[in-house]
Design a protein around this motif. Sequence first.
Motif, PDB file in Angstrom:
ATOM      1  N   LYS A 114       0.799  -1.375  -0.117  1.00  0.00           N
ATOM      2  CA  LYS A 114       0.002   0.103   0.216  1.00  0.00           C
ATOM      3  C   LYS A 114       0.711   1.381   0.039  1.00  0.00           C
ATOM      4  CE  LYS A 114      -4.085  -1.851   2.182  1.00  0.00           C
ATOM      5  NZ  LYS A 114      -4.990  -1.814   3.375  1.00  0.00           N
ATOM      6  N   SER A 123       1.009   3.069   3.545  1.00  0.00           N
ATOM      7  CA  SER A 123       1.902   2.718   4.599  1.00  0.00           C
ATOM      8  C   SER A 123       3.290   3.294   4.377  1.00  0.00           C
ATOM      9  CB  SER A 123       1.952   1.148   4.965  1.00  0.00           C
ATOM     10  OG  SER A 123       2.334   0.664   3.642  1.00  0.00           O
ATOM     11  N   LYS A 124       3.342   3.575   2.937  1.00  0.00           N
ATOM     12  CA  LYS A 124       4.938   3.939   2.744  1.00  0.00           C
ATOM     13  C   LYS A 124       5.100   5.648   2.669  1.00  0.00           C
ATOM     14  CE  LYS A 124       6.278  -0.170   2.907  1.00  0.00           C
ATOM     15  NZ  LYS A 124       6.625  -1.158   2.074  1.00  0.00           N
ATOM     16  N   GLY A 153       2.373  -3.760  -5.229  1.00  0.00           N
ATOM     17  CA  GLY A 153       1.006  -3.245  -5.278  1.00  0.00           C
ATOM     18  C   GLY A 153       0.797  -1.800  -5.436  1.00  0.00           C
ATOM     19  N   LEU A 199      -4.509  -4.228  -7.086  1.00  0.00           N
ATOM     20  CA  LEU A 199      -4.743  -3.597  -5.750  1.00  0.00           C
ATOM     21  C   LEU A 199      -4.515  -2.073  -5.960  1.00  0.00           C
ATOM     22  CD1 LEU A 199      -4.661  -4.570  -2.775  1.00  0.00           C
ATOM     23  CD2 LEU A 199      -2.218  -4.077  -2.718  1.00  0.00           C
ATOM     24  N   GLY A 202      -2.252  -7.368 -11.437  1.00  0.00           N
ATOM     25  CA  GLY A 202      -0.918  -7.390 -11.450  1.00  0.00           C
ATOM     26  C   GLY A 202      -0.417  -8.206 -10.182  1.00  0.00           C
ATOM     27  N   PRO A 215       8.829  -5.615  -1.232  1.00  0.00           N
ATOM     28  CA  PRO A 215       8.872  -6.493  -2.293  1.00  0.00           C
ATOM     29  C   PRO A 215       8.239  -5.814  -3.548  1.00  0.00           C
ATOM     30  CG  PRO A 215       7.257  -7.541  -0.782  1.00  0.00           C
ATOM     31  CD  PRO A 215       7.742  -6.196  -0.147  1.00  0.00           C
ATOM     32  N   VAL A 216       8.592  -6.257  -4.670  1.00  0.00           N
ATOM     33  CA  VAL A 216       7.991  -5.929  -6.090  1.00  0.00           C
ATOM     34  C   VAL A 216       6.895  -6.787  -6.500  1.00  0.00           C
ATOM     35  CG1 VAL A 216       9.975  -4.404  -6.431  1.00  0.00           C
ATOM     36  CG2 VAL A 216       9.814  -6.655  -7.218  1.00  0.00           C
ATOM     37  N   GLY A 217       6.469  -7.700  -5.647  1.00  0.00           N
ATOM     38  CA  GLY A 217       5.527  -8.587  -6.007  1.00  0.00           C
ATOM     39  C   GLY A 217       5.080  -9.472  -4.936  1.00  0.00           C
ATOM     40  N   PHE A 260       5.884 -11.975  -3.522  1.00  0.00           N
ATOM     41  CA  PHE A 260       7.034 -12.850  -3.660  1.00  0.00           C
ATOM     42  C   PHE A 260       6.726 -14.261  -2.704  1.00  0.00           C
ATOM     43  CE2 PHE A 260       8.741 -12.891   0.770  1.00  0.00           C
ATOM     44  CZ  PHE A 260       7.986 -11.795   1.369  1.00  0.00           C
ATOM     45  N   ASP A 282       8.724  -6.918   5.195  1.00  0.00           N
ATOM     46  CA  ASP A 282       8.546  -7.948   3.901  1.00  0.00           C
ATOM     47  C   ASP A 282       9.718  -8.047   3.102  1.00  0.00           C
ATOM     48  OD1 ASP A 282       6.607  -9.501   4.883  1.00  0.00           O
ATOM     49  OD2 ASP A 282       5.149  -8.093   3.971  1.00  0.00           O
TER      50      ASP A 282
HETATM   51  P1  AMP Z   1       4.363  -4.063   2.904  1.00  0.00           P
HETATM   52  O1  AMP Z   1       4.362  -4.743   4.288  1.00  0.00           O
HETATM   53  O2  AMP Z   1       3.482  -2.855   2.722  1.00  0.00           O
HETATM   54  O3  AMP Z   1       5.821  -3.934   2.518  1.00  0.00           O
HETATM   55  O4  AMP Z   1       3.723  -5.116   1.912  1.00  0.00           O
HETATM   56  C1  AMP Z   1       4.386  -6.353   1.421  1.00  0.00           C
HETATM   57  C2  AMP Z   1       3.262  -7.329   0.765  1.00  0.00           C
HETATM   58  O5  AMP Z   1       2.927  -6.468  -0.239  1.00  0.00           O
HETATM   59  C3  AMP Z   1       3.895  -8.496   0.720  1.00  0.00           C
HETATM   60  O6  AMP Z   1       2.879  -9.449   1.560  1.00  0.00           O
HETATM   61  C4  AMP Z   1       3.435  -8.809  -0.639  1.00  0.00           C
HETATM   62  O7  AMP Z   1       2.785  -9.904  -0.936  1.00  0.00           O
HETATM   63  C5  AMP Z   1       2.415  -7.525  -1.275  1.00  0.00           C
HETATM   64  N1  AMP Z   1       2.388  -7.273  -2.303  1.00  0.00           N
HETATM   65  C6  AMP Z   1       3.420  -7.117  -3.199  1.00  0.00           C
HETATM   66  N2  AMP Z   1       3.208  -6.723  -4.352  1.00  0.00           N
HETATM   67  C7  AMP Z   1       1.998  -6.829  -4.549  1.00  0.00           C
HETATM   68  C8  AMP Z   1       0.957  -6.890  -5.710  1.00  0.00           C
HETATM   69  N3  AMP Z   1       1.164  -6.521  -6.734  1.00  0.00           N
HETATM   70  N4  AMP Z   1      -0.444  -7.132  -5.264  1.00  0.00           N
HETATM   71  C9  AMP Z   1      -0.698  -7.327  -3.937  1.00  0.00           C
HETATM   72  N5  AMP Z   1       0.319  -7.524  -3.218  1.00  0.00           N
HETATM   73  C10 AMP Z   1       1.353  -7.297  -3.159  1.00  0.00           C
END
Ligand code: AMP
Length: 412
Positions: A214, A217-218, A237, A254, A309, A335-337, A339, A371
Amino acid sequence: MDCAVQNQLYLSFNFQPMRTINDIAFTNKKALIRVDFNVPLNENLQVTDDTRIQAAKPTIIKILEDGGCCILMSHLGRPSGKEEKFSLRHIVPKVSEVLGVHVKFAEDCIGESVRETAESLQPGEILLLENLRFHSEEKEGNEDFAKELAALGDIYVNDAFGTAHRAHASTAVIAQFFPENKCFGNLLASEIENVNKVLKDGQAPITAVIGGAKVSSKITIIENILDKVDHLIIGGGMAFTFVKAQGGSIGNSLVEDDKMELALEILDQASKKNVEVHLPIDSVIANEFSNDAETKTSLINDIPNGWMGLDAGPETNKLFADVVLKSKTILWNGPVGVFEMPSFAEGTIHIGNAIAQSTKDGAFSLVGGGDSVAAVKQFKLSDKVSYVSTGGGAMLEMLEGKSLPGVEAILN
Ligand code: AMP
């Protein structure tokens, strides 16, 4: 009580001098150390991951080698009152094993009995106090409780990075009772030092890779680092909120619709500050949020309805790696996906490998917060980056530019 300042080797945090355990002689002193032994236990109440105990070891051993003794205090979990399953007694065998020293245990963290045990502690000995959070005064930051804890030691050492963002009795309030005799442990000092290597003394080009779920959160991190970085890679996301805000079709990906305006503002601010923003070009899309979903690659701004995506696509992977490989300083948060699912881990592995390569080529890389730390561990990259932070929430707050109560209490 007096303690000798051995030298004036100060690190600096927010331009203030930072006294560490290397500046203090612990001979015949009782060091009261706030550690973060909030470790995971299995159903048999055995420690399943001793990373946090290992992380505190250098500080404890240094003090013992100096001829001091250590009184360790920590919390474990979120007990409501004295709940046996949260007793630190369960971790005593593991702490003894990791430190290679027999560890004594006190049934409580305050009171007559623990005072007597602490009083009789000899150089080279270690005493672990019972869970601080068995007393609600700990989280309340109660001054009387902090004073009782303070009476157990001569020198206060804070080495609990994981709780440095909390203004609790043992992490912040207690420091006032050691006006001359307080310092940072090795772990806390190195966390601060490594953040400074990016945010304060980073060598250009500086790149921040911000991913995760989200934007909301960043956002504070992004706003704080815009003045410090040359490149901002936005993945995961959260990138879809930016793409949609720019008019792209993102299907069922998302998105935070209420943050689209903010996303455009960030892009505008970045351009005014000469920060190059890199958004994904393409994405691995799926017809459901499942590892077994049907997948294909799509342009990032042309995702059909019914598809979402879930990972960076191949062109994005190339673009992100190119930016990372020409950077001298890299911060990676998020992460960029997705993962956690092998089908959508490629992008995160790709950028992790690029950061590892760039580090090998001489760049400084910091992986911090949540993460992305889990990702580098999962993909066995921990030893290939310069520093992996041990504190989730505390690291996020540092990256957001906030001052941490546990740090301020030692500095002031
Ligand atoms: P955060 O804690 O905000 O760094 O988010 C980490 C989470 O973002 C991880 O559990 C990922 O699975 C999720 N994430 C990363 N890319 C995507 C995406 N394209 N769609 C949904 N969730 C995502």
